[in-house]
Design a protein around this motif. Sequence first.
Motif, PDB file in Angstrom:
ATOM      1  N   PHE A  51       5.843 -40.184 -97.852  1.00 44.62           N
ATOM      2  CA  PHE A  51       6.592 -41.374 -98.349  1.00 44.62           C
ATOM      3  C   PHE A  51       7.534 -40.788 -99.218  1.00 44.62           C
ATOM      4  N   LEU A  52       7.417 -39.833 -99.902  1.00 49.43           N
ATOM      5  CA  LEU A  52       8.429 -39.208-100.730  1.00 49.43           C
ATOM      6  C   LEU A  52       9.390 -38.601-100.117  1.00 49.43           C
ATOM      7  N   LEU A  53       9.128 -38.075 -98.871  1.00 49.70           N
ATOM      8  CA  LEU A  53      10.034 -37.390 -97.814  1.00 49.70           C
ATOM      9  C   LEU A  53      10.900 -38.422 -97.255  1.00 49.70           C
ATOM     10  N   SER A  54      10.277 -39.751 -97.028  1.00 51.82           N
ATOM     11  CA  SER A  54      10.954 -40.827 -96.488  1.00 51.82           C
ATOM     12  C   SER A  54      12.142 -41.319 -97.327  1.00 51.82           C
ATOM     13  N   SER A  94       9.256 -40.010 -91.578  1.00 53.50           N
ATOM     14  CA  SER A  94       8.158 -39.896 -92.719  1.00 53.50           C
ATOM     15  C   SER A  94       7.248 -41.217 -93.007  1.00 53.50           C
ATOM     16  N   ILE A  95       8.008 -42.166 -93.046  1.00 55.02           N
ATOM     17  CA  ILE A  95       7.177 -43.462 -93.064  1.00 55.02           C
ATOM     18  C   ILE A  95       6.036 -43.727 -92.195  1.00 55.02           C
ATOM     19  N   GLY A  96       6.612 -43.427 -90.864  1.00 53.31           N
ATOM     20  CA  GLY A  96       5.520 -43.629 -89.791  1.00 53.31           C
ATOM     21  C   GLY A  96       4.345 -42.676 -89.599  1.00 53.31           C
ATOM     22  N   ILE A  97       4.729 -41.213 -90.070  1.00 55.31           N
ATOM     23  CA  ILE A  97       3.822 -40.117 -90.272  1.00 55.31           C
ATOM     24  C   ILE A  97       2.854 -40.562 -91.379  1.00 55.31           C
ATOM     25  N   GLY A  98       3.195 -41.089 -92.377  1.00 56.02           N
ATOM     26  CA  GLY A  98       2.577 -41.449 -93.796  1.00 56.02           C
ATOM     27  C   GLY A  98       1.485 -42.529 -93.454  1.00 56.02           C
ATOM     28  N   PRO A 146      -3.345 -46.058-106.103  1.00 53.19           N
ATOM     29  CA  PRO A 146      -2.066 -46.659-106.680  1.00 53.19           C
ATOM     30  C   PRO A 146      -0.978 -45.577-106.144  1.00 53.19           C
ATOM     31  N   LEU A 147      -1.217 -44.166-106.019  1.00 52.73           N
ATOM     32  CA  LEU A 147      -0.296 -43.323-105.770  1.00 52.73           C
ATOM     33  C   LEU A 147       0.238 -43.624-104.366  1.00 52.73           C
ATOM     34  N   ILE A 148      -0.603 -43.794-103.359  1.00 53.56           N
ATOM     35  CA  ILE A 148      -0.260 -43.950-101.940  1.00 53.56           C
ATOM     36  C   ILE A 148       0.469 -45.453-102.098  1.00 53.56           C
ATOM     37  N   ARG A 149      -0.093 -46.436-102.665  1.00 53.46           N
ATOM     38  CA  ARG A 149       0.376 -47.746-102.532  1.00 53.46           C
ATOM     39  C   ARG A 149       1.955 -47.679-103.358  1.00 53.46           C
ATOM     40  N   ASN A 150       2.261 -47.033-104.367  1.00 54.91           N
ATOM     41  CA  ASN A 150       3.453 -47.094-105.071  1.00 54.91           C
ATOM     42  C   ASN A 150       4.508 -46.239-104.393  1.00 54.91           C
ATOM     43  N   ALA A 155       9.184 -46.362-100.797  1.00 53.88           N
ATOM     44  CA  ALA A 155       9.806 -45.863 -99.619  1.00 53.88           C
ATOM     45  C   ALA A 155      10.093 -47.189 -98.640  1.00 53.88           C
ATOM     46  N   VAL A 156       9.354 -48.166 -98.623  1.00 51.62           N
ATOM     47  CA  VAL A 156       9.816 -49.202 -97.805  1.00 51.62           C
ATOM     48  C   VAL A 156      10.722 -50.084 -98.372  1.00 51.62           C
ATOM     49  N   ALA A 157      10.655 -50.111 -99.901  1.00 48.79           N
ATOM     50  CA  ALA A 157      11.710 -50.751-100.581  1.00 48.79           C
ATOM     51  C   ALA A 157      13.168 -50.466-100.441  1.00 48.79           C
ATOM     52  N   ILE A 158      13.448 -49.059-100.430  1.00 48.40           N
ATOM     53  CA  ILE A 158      14.683 -48.323-100.173  1.00 48.40           C
ATOM     54  C   ILE A 158      15.277 -48.214 -98.800  1.00 48.40           C
ATOM     55  N   ALA A 159      14.086 -48.273 -97.912  1.00 49.72           N
ATOM     56  CA  ALA A 159      14.525 -48.085 -96.353  1.00 49.72           C
ATOM     57  C   ALA A 159      15.426 -49.143 -95.942  1.00 49.72           C
ATOM     58  N   PRO A 160      15.663 -50.185 -96.359  1.00 45.27           N
ATOM     59  CA  PRO A 160      16.772 -50.989 -95.767  1.00 45.27           C
ATOM     60  C   PRO A 160      18.246 -50.756 -96.424  1.00 45.27           C
ATOM     61  N   LEU A 161      18.223 -49.858 -97.277  1.00 43.44           N
ATOM     62  CA  LEU A 161      19.785 -49.549 -98.012  1.00 43.44           C
ATOM     63  C   LEU A 161      20.618 -49.138 -96.884  1.00 43.44           C
TER      64      LEU A 161
END
Length: 348
Positions: A51-54, A94-98, A146-150, A155-161
């Motif tokens: 998710f970080l890589l995403s 990366s989101i998909g793989i995660g 919480p680590l994965i969730r956050n 990652a999803v929040a900034i994906a639409p940028l």
Amino acid sequence: MSSNQHSGSTAGELEVVNGFENPGLPEHKPRITDVEPAAEKVAERQIAAWFLLSMVGTIWFIVSYFLFPLDGQIGSVRMQNTMLGIGLTVALFSIGIGIILWAKTLITDAEVSEDRHSIPGSEEDQAIAIEIFNQAKNESGIARRPLIRNMLIAAVAIAPLPAILVLRDLGPLPGNKMFETLWGPGVRLCKDTGGVPSVETPIKASDVTIGSAFHVIPEGMNKSEDPLNEKAKAAVLLMRVDPEQLNTKPERESWQVDGIVAYSKICTHVGCPVALYEHQTHHLLCPCHQSTFDVTNHCKVIFGPAKRPLPQLPIKVDSDGYLVAQRDFTEPVGPSFWEVHTRETESR
Ligand code: FES
């Protein structure tokens, strides 16, 4: 709805569960991440890293949009597209793989059976649905991890940028820009050798034999401030048809030279280059959505989603025998938009 988890049971024990016969499920085997807290922790960190890589991919998309600006040269377009593509690919991949890793290693993989229920659900069903939702929440570990969730939320929040950046390229409105191209009185028609800048070789009327077709640019395009955009508007297809086969509008009789006609190459659907000419049928085909234009009938649309004919460029021959424009197009080139009607009406 009710559910029954089959985890840890043998096929024999599941002969009948909630009225269902066991279809032959194998015995559930716990994964290493189900039994080893250390392995579970490693998996959790790996998923968070994806998710970080995403997020890195998304940020690279945004940075490269500004780092590799378009300067009117085709090289800058290729460079920016490549960099944007890399950023978007990394972000989505990366989101998909995660998510896949999460499902494969940490979310419970126990088989369950579920009863179907009627729609709409009763209050009791809704309460059961909430219970199942909470159960899924617990099983996915989204509340406990919480680590994965956050990281996923971030990652999803900034994906639409990137989409916002790309949408920015749609504006501002073109205004009069689509009404004006480099064509004007006396501008010679030159062969388009591809690319920008392109070698400008003026075309003589005697070069254009019946059945032939040329991709054409206006002379002087290379010296304009923005040759890439100017070419995108001014590109023309030149063809020669037996004059007897041309069904010319009376007001356009003088726009052609002994069967040589010139039409905008920019499709009136959504602007792809119309690149295919069938000289036997005199049809021009747009490869994007198969709009087809009839050259013998002032390029009217005979098939496909385009809504108006390709604009015609009025041409003539100069004193040296070269083909030149009489004037600019009388209507905007490219996709139809709301201003077309106004301008067309004015030009009549
Ligand atoms: S762009 Fe030509 S048919 Fe769609």
